[in-house]
Design a protein around this motif. Structure first.
Motif, PDB file in Angstrom:
ATOM      1  N   LYS A   2       0.686  -1.254  -0.079  1.00 27.26           N
ATOM      2  CA  LYS A   2      -0.033   0.124   0.069  1.00 27.26           C
ATOM      3  C   LYS A   2       0.767   1.225   0.102  1.00 27.26           C
ATOM      4  O   LYS A   2       1.747   1.268   0.568  1.00 27.26           O
ATOM      5  N   LYS A   3       0.466   2.212  -0.591  1.00 28.09           N
ATOM      6  CA  LYS A   3       1.203   3.415  -0.935  1.00 28.09           C
ATOM      7  C   LYS A   3       0.465   4.476  -0.017  1.00 28.09           C
ATOM      8  O   LYS A   3      -0.596   4.772  -0.297  1.00 28.09           O
ATOM      9  N   TYR A   4       1.252   4.943   0.757  1.00 27.63           N
ATOM     10  CA  TYR A   4       0.811   6.164   1.587  1.00 27.63           C
ATOM     11  C   TYR A   4       1.041   7.511   0.922  1.00 27.63           C
ATOM     12  O   TYR A   4       2.332   7.914   0.637  1.00 27.63           O
ATOM     13  N   GLU A   5       0.204   8.478   1.019  1.00 26.44           N
ATOM     14  CA  GLU A   5       0.352   9.681   0.318  1.00 26.44           C
ATOM     15  C   GLU A   5      -0.490  10.582   0.937  1.00 26.44           C
ATOM     16  O   GLU A   5      -1.692  10.260   1.495  1.00 26.44           O
ATOM     17  N   LEU A   6      -0.323  12.040   0.683  1.00 26.62           N
ATOM     18  CA  LEU A   6      -1.414  12.984   1.164  1.00 26.62           C
ATOM     19  C   LEU A   6      -2.626  12.871   0.344  1.00 26.62           C
ATOM     20  O   LEU A   6      -2.719  12.632  -0.933  1.00 26.62           O
ATOM     21  N   GLN A   7      -3.820  13.051   0.994  1.00 24.89           N
ATOM     22  CA  GLN A   7      -5.044  12.752   0.232  1.00 24.89           C
ATOM     23  C   GLN A   7      -5.679  13.981   0.762  1.00 24.89           C
ATOM     24  O   GLN A   7      -5.892  14.405   1.863  1.00 24.89           O
TER      25      GLN A   7
END
Length: 85
Positions: A2-7
């Motif tokens: 899973k890729k975490y990024e600003l949402q």
């Protein structure tokens, strides 16, 4: 993985307004409306009880032992006890 990024927040849909909260008993409201509501509820309750009484009479006419629950239970218990060695 899973890729975490600003949402960023998406715009929310508008919800319909909530209905107003009921007033506390005894506060706010017309007493005349309360009396009329009580009379209507009592009349509906009386009709309901009358309907139940008529259904009970019909059931008793069809089978006089329809509400004889204890007797049925006692008879079954006696049969079970007499079958045991």
């Amino acid at each position: 993985m899973k890729k975490y990024e600003l949402q960023l927040r998406q715009p929310q849909q508008k919800r319909p307004p909530r209905p107003p909260l009921p007033t506390a008993l005894g506060f706010g409201g017309n007493e005349d409306d309360d009396v009329e509501r009580d009379i209507t509820l009592q009349a509906a309750n009386n009709k309901y009880l009358k309907d139940i009484e008529e259904q009970q009479k019909k059931a008793l006419e069809e089978d006089p032992s329809v509400f004889y629950y204890d007797g049925v239970h006692d008879e079954r218990s006696r049969k079970l006890l007499s079958q045991k060695p």
